[in-house]
Design a protein around this motif. Structure first.
Motif, PDB file in Angstrom:
ATOM      1  N   MET A 131       0.717  -1.177   0.130  1.00 30.55           N
ATOM      2  CA  MET A 131       0.049  -0.141   0.018  1.00 30.55           C
ATOM      3  C   MET A 131       0.913   1.146  -0.025  1.00 30.55           C
ATOM      4  O   MET A 131       0.370   2.246  -0.253  1.00 30.55           O
ATOM      5  N   LEU A 132       1.980   0.946   0.415  1.00 29.42           N
ATOM      6  CA  LEU A 132       3.068   2.473   0.506  1.00 29.42           C
ATOM      7  C   LEU A 132       3.192   2.788  -0.850  1.00 29.42           C
ATOM      8  O   LEU A 132       3.418   2.169  -2.006  1.00 29.42           O
ATOM      9  N   GLU A 133       3.288   4.267  -1.102  1.00 29.52           N
ATOM     10  CA  GLU A 133       3.606   4.994  -2.314  1.00 29.52           C
ATOM     11  C   GLU A 133       5.051   4.414  -2.931  1.00 29.52           C
ATOM     12  O   GLU A 133       5.813   4.319  -2.269  1.00 29.52           O
ATOM     13  N   GLY A 134       5.158   4.103  -4.175  1.00 28.50           N
ATOM     14  CA  GLY A 134       6.296   3.682  -4.601  1.00 28.50           C
ATOM     15  C   GLY A 134       6.703   2.051  -4.521  1.00 28.50           C
ATOM     16  O   GLY A 134       7.679   1.597  -4.962  1.00 28.50           O
ATOM     17  N   PHE A 135       5.912   1.488  -3.572  1.00 26.92           N
ATOM     18  CA  PHE A 135       5.863  -0.050  -3.661  1.00 26.92           C
ATOM     19  C   PHE A 135       4.501  -0.544  -4.123  1.00 26.92           C
ATOM     20  O   PHE A 135       3.611  -0.017  -4.398  1.00 26.92           O
ATOM     21  N   GLY A 136       4.435  -1.808  -4.398  1.00 29.80           N
ATOM     22  CA  GLY A 136       3.163  -2.530  -5.107  1.00 29.80           C
ATOM     23  C   GLY A 136       3.407  -3.826  -4.703  1.00 29.80           C
ATOM     24  O   GLY A 136       4.457  -4.323  -3.737  1.00 29.80           O
ATOM     25  N   GLU A 137       2.448  -4.724  -5.227  1.00 30.57           N
ATOM     26  CA  GLU A 137       2.446  -6.190  -4.897  1.00 30.57           C
ATOM     27  C   GLU A 137       3.822  -6.869  -5.240  1.00 30.57           C
ATOM     28  O   GLU A 137       4.139  -7.749  -4.242  1.00 30.57           O
ATOM     29  N   LYS A 138       4.373  -6.460  -6.368  1.00 29.61           N
ATOM     30  CA  LYS A 138       5.686  -7.120  -6.781  1.00 29.61           C
ATOM     31  C   LYS A 138       6.633  -6.898  -5.827  1.00 29.61           C
ATOM     32  O   LYS A 138       7.373  -8.018  -5.491  1.00 29.61           O
ATOM     33  N   SER A 139       6.972  -5.867  -5.447  1.00 32.31           N
ATOM     34  CA  SER A 139       7.857  -5.303  -4.540  1.00 32.31           C
ATOM     35  C   SER A 139       7.766  -6.243  -3.236  1.00 32.31           C
ATOM     36  O   SER A 139       8.684  -6.799  -2.478  1.00 32.31           O
ATOM     37  N   GLN A 140       6.663  -6.164  -2.812  1.00 27.64           N
ATOM     38  CA  GLN A 140       6.282  -6.798  -1.539  1.00 27.64           C
ATOM     39  C   GLN A 140       6.567  -8.351  -1.558  1.00 27.64           C
ATOM     40  O   GLN A 140       7.017  -8.823  -0.633  1.00 27.64           O
ATOM     41  N   ASN A 141       6.242  -8.905  -2.617  1.00 29.30           N
ATOM     42  CA  ASN A 141       6.502 -10.370  -2.597  1.00 29.30           C
ATOM     43  C   ASN A 141       7.936 -10.672  -2.963  1.00 29.30           C
ATOM     44  O   ASN A 141       8.461 -11.581  -2.007  1.00 29.30           O
ATOM     45  N   LYS A 142       8.654  -9.652  -3.477  1.00 32.77           N
ATOM     46  CA  LYS A 142      10.232  -9.905  -3.722  1.00 32.77           C
ATOM     47  C   LYS A 142      10.478  -9.821  -2.505  1.00 32.77           C
ATOM     48  O   LYS A 142      11.544 -10.475  -1.878  1.00 32.77           O
ATOM     49  N   ILE A 143      10.390  -8.608  -1.770  1.00 34.91           N
ATOM     50  CA  ILE A 143      10.979  -8.519  -0.484  1.00 34.91           C
ATOM     51  C   ILE A 143      10.587  -9.612   0.708  1.00 34.91           C
ATOM     52  O   ILE A 143      11.564 -10.118   1.438  1.00 34.91           O
ATOM     53  N   LEU A 144       9.444 -10.059   0.486  1.00 32.98           N
ATOM     54  CA  LEU A 144       9.095 -11.310   1.415  1.00 32.98           C
ATOM     55  C   LEU A 144       9.836 -12.249   1.316  1.00 32.98           C
ATOM     56  O   LEU A 144      10.586 -13.064   2.172  1.00 32.98           O
ATOM     57  N   LYS A 145      10.164 -12.769  -0.086  1.00 34.64           N
ATOM     58  CA  LYS A 145      11.101 -13.436  -0.441  1.00 34.64           C
ATOM     59  C   LYS A 145      12.404 -13.476   0.182  1.00 34.64           C
ATOM     60  O   LYS A 145      13.162 -14.446   0.684  1.00 34.64           O
TER      61      LYS A 145
END
Length: 569
Positions: A131-145
DNA sequence: GCCGTTTTCGGCCCGACTGTTTTCAGTCG
């Protein structure tokens, strides 16, 4: 205090500046000063304390110098302590996640108020990061991984371990008919003692989409997504970056991706000052493209001496007092010292060692089992050592073209004495003195302990001078400069222990030793036949440190070595 | 923060890829 310790503290400060989004050039200035310190051949702390004028150090101006003075006196400096107390630890931790740099880490911290990797993981699971500006679902998944990677620690590994994966890759690529040319570049090619990932530079046959084909080969454990020119894969838990180039770009690309970053930063500066531009494709003079057909040509065009890959660390290679064309190589090694037999914890008998060394065309060997204090390693009692000495004499009597020097790896006892009486020691050709226990001494105590051992007339070699085990144990706290000076003064050679876990003495100290007129001896510390092969890692490190053959003791022939051990060389 | 034979101020190495964005910032090597 060692220059390397000062450098480490300044490097830490640079990291904190970076994570705090400070001026990029300021960060770089600190990192440049760090490299500069690592390349010095005198001890700054000593110079400062002696009140002598400090020579000008490149990249160290008024500010950094005042920090250094503070570090020498107090072990740290105020600005570092300030920034540390004002920087949440989590920023540094998050920065270790691939894909999370200073800016993203700061944003995540500020907006999500996370204080640990666990909290960040939870925020990802709750979909809050996306939900953060500049982030999206892909970033989130990548970071989680990638949090997983950090947790499992996509760690650096020993050069020797990386080598097994690298050779697997080499064999595979050699079997691919659509790959015209390839090389493994990066820190592996520079023979750094530890390696994080592998970088491949590839030229495919004309018209073949080589990276796509490789992706379909089912060779790697995982293919991460990538572009037309780059894919990232994983093999044996190691990240492998594959980059594809045109044939005409190969040497520029190989050079570029061999690095190091620090080497290239300086090289590009030099190029720019000569009106040239260098990148991974070629060299430009204005708009004119200069073709490059070897790495040697690149340096020639820049008006520089050729720098072999091992030396491209941004530390020694731009000095003009090192002859890169005269570095030690494996063929210069005439004999092997520091060999353990089945008298202590080795697996080979004397005859096995003789046969092996002869098959490798070595002219002599130096046997040195553990000494009697090393119970855990079956150290030799007086009578066992004397028995071994007799056996060796008998073998030598029967062999005219090969010679075994009789020695011992004597523990340096806590008071700095050796492990046998002079009555026993006088029967030996040499003693390697090493610290194997009692690591937790203060620096002055440990230094004095080793200095005393080095001053013992029977000591000819100082074994693994800092006791470090790469990736698992820091060396004991010791004044390496003082040790080097004492070794040089007493004609004691300093071991460069070639075991991939040790590679001790650190290659970064070798120029200090050269300047002091000392000698290094490359020893595999072999406990088995396979152990002998480790000599190559020592040679790599010696080359990284810019060592010429005449600074390496075991390049001497048998006659010279005998004279050296008798103190007549 | 450092540096200087055009400079004491205005530079400081270069490009690919990614993801999020409608033209680019951040990250990496």
């Amino acid at each position: 205090m060692e220059n390397a310790s000062i450098a480490k503290i300044l490097e830490e400060y640079a990291k904190y500046l970076e994570i705090n989004n400070e001026d990029f050039f300021r960060v770089r200035a600190y990192n440049a000063a760090v490299r500069s310190l690592l390349g010095l051949d005198f001890n700054i702390a000593e110079k400062l304390k002696s009140g002598e004028d400090l020579p000008k150090i490149k990249g160290v101006g008024k500010n950094i110098l005042s920090h250094i003075e503070e570090i020498v006196n107090f072990g740290t400096f105020q600005e570092l302590e300030d920034i540390k107390s004002n920087t949440p630890e989590i920023l540094i931790v998050m920065n270790k996640i691939p894909g999370v740099g200073a800016k993203k880490a700061y944003k995540i911290y500020k907006e999500l108020r996370v204080n640990s990797l666990g909290e960040l993981e939870y925020a990802c699971i709750e979909n809050r990061l996306a939900m953060l500006e500049g982030f999206g679902e892909k970033s989130q998944n990548k970071i989680l991984k990638n949090i997983e990677y950090v947790k499992l620690s996509m760690q650096r590994r020993l050069l020797a371990d990386a080598g097994e994966t690298a050779e697997k890759i080499r064999r595979f690529f050699e079997s691919l008919n659509y790959v015209e040319k390839f090389e493994i570049a990066g820190s592996y090619r520079r023979k750094l003692e530890t390696v994080k990932d592998l970088d491949l530079v590839i030229v495919g046959q004309e018209g073949s989409s080589v990276l796509e084909k490789i992706s379909n080969e089912n060779f790697f454990d995982e293919i991460k997504r990538g572009g037309e020119k780059l894919i990232s894969a994983v093999l044996d838990g190691m990240q492998v970056d594959l980059r594809c180039f045109d044939k005409s770009e190969f040497y520029s690309a190989l050079h570029h991706f061999t690095g190091s970053k620090a080497h290239h930063e300086q090289l590009r500066g030099i190029a720019k000052s000569k009106g040239l531009k260098i990148n991974e494709y070629c060299i430009f003079q204005g708009d004119k493209r200069i073709e490059v057909n070897s790495e040697e040509e690149i340096y020639k065009i820049l008006g520089l001496k050729y720098v072999p890959p091992e030396m491209r660390e941004g530390i020694f290679e731009f000095r003009d007092d090192i002859d890169f064309s005269n570095l030690i190589s494996e063929k210069d090694i005439k004999g092997i010292f520091h060999i353990h037999t089945n008298y202590s914890d080795g697996s080979m008998g004397l005859q096995d060692i003789l046969d092996y060394c002869k098959s490798k065309n070595y002219k002599y060997a130096g046997i040195s089992d553990h000494s009697r204090s090393a119970f855990y390693a079956g150290g030799l009692k007086d009578e066992e050592l004397l028995e071994q000495i007799e056996k060796i004499d008998a073998i030598n009597a029967e062999n005219s073209e090969f010679f075994i020097f009789k020695g011992i790896e004597s523990d340096i006892l806590p008071d700095g004495s050796l492990d046998y009486s002079d009555d026993v020691l006088q029967n030996l050709d040499f003693v390697i003195a090493s610290v194997h226990s009692g690591f937790n001494m203060t620096k002055p105590e440990m230094t004095e302990r080793i200095v005393r051992a080095v001053n013992n007339p029977y000591t000819k070699i100082l074994g693994h001078p800092t006791g470090r085990l790469l990736l698992s144990r820091e060396g004991y706290d010791v004044d390496v400069y003082e040790i080097i000076r004492q070794c040089c003064r007493n004609n004691v050679a300093i071991e460069l222990n070639c075991n991939p876990y040790r590679l001790d003495i650190d290659w970064r100290y070798l120029q200090v030793l050269v300047k002091e007129g000392g000698k290094v001896i490359l020893c595999p510390d072999a406990h088995s036949k396979k152990g002998f092969e480790d000599i190559k890692y020592g040679v790599f490190m010696a080359r990284k440190g810019g060592l010429p053959p005449d600074c390496v003791l075991n390049t001497l022939d048998k006659k010279e070595m005998t004279a050296y051990l008798l103190g007549n060389f």
